[in-house]
Write a protein that holds these residues in place. Sequence first.
Motif, PDB file in Angstrom:
ATOM      1  N   GLN A  35      51.235  59.219 -63.513  1.00  0.00           N
ATOM      2  CA  GLN A  35      52.604  59.637 -63.789  1.00  0.00           C
ATOM      3  C   GLN A  35      53.455  58.446 -64.221  1.00  0.00           C
ATOM      4  OE1 GLN A  35      52.145  62.957 -64.178  1.00  0.00           O
ATOM      5  NE2 GLN A  35      54.177  63.150 -63.346  1.00  0.00           N
ATOM      6  N   LEU A  36      53.263  57.305 -63.549  1.00  0.00           N
ATOM      7  CA  LEU A  36      54.014  56.106 -63.884  1.00  0.00           C
ATOM      8  C   LEU A  36      53.671  55.631 -65.292  1.00  0.00           C
ATOM      9  CD1 LEU A  36      56.038  54.152 -62.606  1.00  0.00           C
ATOM     10  CD2 LEU A  36      54.121  52.806 -61.796  1.00  0.00           C
ATOM     11  N   MET A  37      52.393  55.625 -65.633  1.00  0.00           N
ATOM     12  CA  MET A  37      51.986  55.213 -66.976  1.00  0.00           C
ATOM     13  C   MET A  37      52.541  56.174 -68.035  1.00  0.00           C
ATOM     14  SD  MET A  37      50.590  52.415 -66.436  1.00  0.00           S
ATOM     15  CE  MET A  37      50.035  52.043 -68.073  1.00  0.00           C
ATOM     16  N   LYS A  38      52.533  57.466 -67.741  1.00  0.00           N
ATOM     17  CA  LYS A  38      53.091  58.453 -68.660  1.00  0.00           C
ATOM     18  C   LYS A  38      54.585  58.200 -68.864  1.00  0.00           C
ATOM     19  CE  LYS A  38      53.631  63.407 -69.299  1.00  0.00           C
ATOM     20  NZ  LYS A  38      53.508  64.720 -68.688  1.00  0.00           N
ATOM     21  N   MET A  39      55.287  57.921 -67.762  1.00  0.00           N
ATOM     22  CA  MET A  39      56.718  57.655 -67.837  1.00  0.00           C
ATOM     23  C   MET A  39      56.981  56.402 -68.672  1.00  0.00           C
ATOM     24  SD  MET A  39      59.376  56.906 -64.724  1.00  0.00           S
ATOM     25  CE  MET A  39      58.603  55.337 -64.369  1.00  0.00           C
ATOM     26  N   TRP A  40      56.204  55.318 -68.426  1.00  0.00           N
ATOM     27  CA  TRP A  40      56.415  54.092 -69.185  1.00  0.00           C
ATOM     28  C   TRP A  40      56.090  54.292 -70.659  1.00  0.00           C
ATOM     29  CZ3 TRP A  40      54.066  50.400 -65.023  1.00  0.00           C
ATOM     30  CH2 TRP A  40      55.044  50.098 -64.082  1.00  0.00           C
ATOM     31  N   ASN A  41      55.063  55.052 -70.974  1.00  0.00           N
ATOM     32  CA  ASN A  41      54.749  55.339 -72.377  1.00  0.00           C
ATOM     33  C   ASN A  41      55.882  56.104 -73.027  1.00  0.00           C
ATOM     34  OD1 ASN A  41      52.289  54.014 -72.446  1.00  0.00           O
ATOM     35  ND2 ASN A  41      51.160  55.803 -71.744  1.00  0.00           N
ATOM     36  N   ASP A  42      56.491  57.016 -72.283  1.00  0.00           N
ATOM     37  CA  ASP A  42      57.644  57.746 -72.789  1.00  0.00           C
ATOM     38  C   ASP A  42      58.800  56.792 -73.056  1.00  0.00           C
ATOM     39  OD1 ASP A  42      59.109  60.096 -73.494  1.00  0.00           O
ATOM     40  OD2 ASP A  42      60.077  60.036 -71.522  1.00  0.00           O
ATOM     41  N   TYR A  43      59.020  55.845 -72.154  1.00  0.00           N
ATOM     42  CA  TYR A  43      60.080  54.853 -72.349  1.00  0.00           C
ATOM     43  C   TYR A  43      59.820  54.020 -73.599  1.00  0.00           C
ATOM     44  CZ  TYR A  43      61.615  55.672 -67.495  1.00  0.00           C
ATOM     45  OH  TYR A  43      62.073  56.216 -66.319  1.00  0.00           O
ATOM     46  N   LYS A  44      58.544  53.667 -73.816  1.00  0.00           N
ATOM     47  CA  LYS A  44      58.193  52.850 -74.987  1.00  0.00           C
ATOM     48  C   LYS A  44      58.496  53.576 -76.291  1.00  0.00           C
ATOM     49  CE  LYS A  44      54.138  51.538 -72.948  1.00  0.00           C
ATOM     50  NZ  LYS A  44      52.762  51.090 -72.958  1.00  0.00           N
ATOM     51  N   THR A  45      58.324  54.897 -76.304  1.00  0.00           N
ATOM     52  CA  THR A  45      58.620  55.641 -77.531  1.00  0.00           C
ATOM     53  C   THR A  45      60.123  55.712 -77.772  1.00  0.00           C
ATOM     54  OG1 THR A  45      58.615  57.788 -76.405  1.00  0.00           O
ATOM     55  CG2 THR A  45      56.530  57.047 -77.377  1.00  0.00           C
ATOM     56  N   LYS A  46      60.904  55.648 -76.710  1.00  0.00           N
ATOM     57  CA  LYS A  46      62.356  55.709 -76.850  1.00  0.00           C
ATOM     58  C   LYS A  46      62.966  54.335 -77.107  1.00  0.00           C
ATOM     59  CE  LYS A  46      62.669  59.856 -74.168  1.00  0.00           C
ATOM     60  NZ  LYS A  46      62.896  60.477 -72.902  1.00  0.00           N
ATOM     61  N   ASP A  47      62.315  53.295 -76.614  1.00  0.00           N
ATOM     62  CA  ASP A  47      62.797  51.924 -76.806  1.00  0.00           C
ATOM     63  C   ASP A  47      61.580  51.009 -76.928  1.00  0.00           C
ATOM     64  OD1 ASP A  47      63.987  49.443 -76.806  1.00  0.00           O
ATOM     65  OD2 ASP A  47      64.875  49.631 -74.821  1.00  0.00           O
ATOM     66  N   CYS A  48      61.265  50.613 -78.131  1.00  0.00           N
ATOM     67  CA  CYS A  48      60.051  49.815 -78.363  1.00  0.00           C
ATOM     68  C   CYS A  48      60.134  48.439 -77.693  1.00  0.00           C
ATOM     69  CB  CYS A  48      59.778  49.679 -79.849  1.00  0.00           C
ATOM     70  SG  CYS A  48      61.096  48.867 -80.769  1.00  0.00           S
ATOM     71  N   GLN A  49      61.322  47.981 -77.366  1.00  0.00           N
ATOM     72  CA  GLN A  49      61.474  46.684 -76.713  1.00  0.00           C
ATOM     73  C   GLN A  49      61.154  46.734 -75.222  1.00  0.00           C
ATOM     74  OE1 GLN A  49      62.328  43.683 -78.202  1.00  0.00           O
ATOM     75  NE2 GLN A  49      61.928  44.837 -80.058  1.00  0.00           N
ATOM     76  N   PHE A  50      61.147  47.931 -74.631  1.00  0.00           N
ATOM     77  CA  PHE A  50      60.918  48.037 -73.187  1.00  0.00           C
ATOM     78  C   PHE A  50      59.545  47.502 -72.796  1.00  0.00           C
ATOM     79  CE2 PHE A  50      59.450  50.410 -69.399  1.00  0.00           C
ATOM     80  CZ  PHE A  50      60.385  49.931 -68.504  1.00  0.00           C
ATOM     81  N   ASP A  51      58.542  47.752 -73.619  1.00  0.00           N
ATOM     82  CA  ASP A  51      57.172  47.337 -73.303  1.00  0.00           C
ATOM     83  C   ASP A  51      57.034  45.826 -73.145  1.00  0.00           C
ATOM     84  OD1 ASP A  51      54.449  47.873 -72.788  1.00  0.00           O
ATOM     85  OD2 ASP A  51      53.942  47.367 -74.857  1.00  0.00           O
ATOM     86  N   ILE A  52      57.842  45.071 -73.858  1.00  0.00           N
ATOM     87  CA  ILE A  52      57.737  43.611 -73.797  1.00  0.00           C
ATOM     88  C   ILE A  52      58.873  42.983 -72.988  1.00  0.00           C
ATOM     89  CG2 ILE A  52      56.403  43.387 -75.914  1.00  0.00           C
ATOM     90  CD1 ILE A  52      59.033  42.666 -77.348  1.00  0.00           C
ATOM     91  N   SER A  53      59.671  43.823 -72.337  1.00  0.00           N
ATOM     92  CA  SER A  53      60.818  43.310 -71.590  1.00  0.00           C
ATOM     93  C   SER A  53      60.391  42.748 -70.233  1.00  0.00           C
ATOM     94  CB  SER A  53      61.846  44.423 -71.376  1.00  0.00           C
ATOM     95  OG  SER A  53      61.361  45.380 -70.467  1.00  0.00           O
ATOM     96  N   CYS A  54      61.202  41.864 -69.713  1.00  0.00           N
ATOM     97  CA  CYS A  54      60.957  41.296 -68.380  1.00  0.00           C
ATOM     98  C   CYS A  54      61.070  42.370 -67.307  1.00  0.00           C
ATOM     99  CB  CYS A  54      61.961  40.186 -68.099  1.00  0.00           C
ATOM    100  SG  CYS A  54      61.728  38.748 -69.157  1.00  0.00           S
ATOM    101  N   GLU A  55      61.942  43.351 -67.536  1.00  0.00           N
ATOM    102  CA  GLU A  55      62.099  44.442 -66.575  1.00  0.00           C
ATOM    103  C   GLU A  55      60.814  45.257 -66.460  1.00  0.00           C
ATOM    104  OE1 GLU A  55      64.242  43.778 -69.024  1.00  0.00           O
ATOM    105  OE2 GLU A  55      66.190  43.423 -68.055  1.00  0.00           O
ATOM    106  N   HIS A  56      60.177  45.521 -67.597  1.00  0.00           N
ATOM    107  CA  HIS A  56      58.912  46.263 -67.584  1.00  0.00           C
ATOM    108  C   HIS A  56      57.838  45.470 -66.857  1.00  0.00           C
ATOM    109  CE1 HIS A  56      54.947  47.358 -69.340  1.00  0.00           C
ATOM    110  NE2 HIS A  56      55.374  48.561 -69.002  1.00  0.00           N
TER     111      HIS A  56
END
Length: 107
Positions: A35-56
């Motif tokens: 579920q967490l991975m699905k949520m993060w993948n969803d975040y990545k589609t909405k904001d491509c910078q999230f995947d490389i962010s320090c918060e992620h």
Amino acid sequence: FFFRAGLLYVAIMMGEEEEEEEEEEESTNIYNQQQLMKMWNDYKTKDCQFDISCEHMFLHNLVIIIEKKDVDAFADHVYFFDEVYCLDAWCLKILDKIRNAMMKKCF
């Protein structure tokens, strides 16, 4: 926004794990991770910078530390992130709830 949502999800995940019986814990952990991975993948589609962010990276490493049940590493991880990004009171309160749930599982 995504950081707070991810942090809240981890806190909810920890609360649900406390309520589960030990024999079901492993299947619950796998489900929560999916579920967490699905949520993060969803975040990545909405904001491509999230995947490389320090918060992620903080959230990702936090989940790994929680899985290892390493309370000291958890405290260090939060401390060092707070030194750079100055977590607000809400984030610290959620992280404290996660730590308390983690300590209940460890001791």
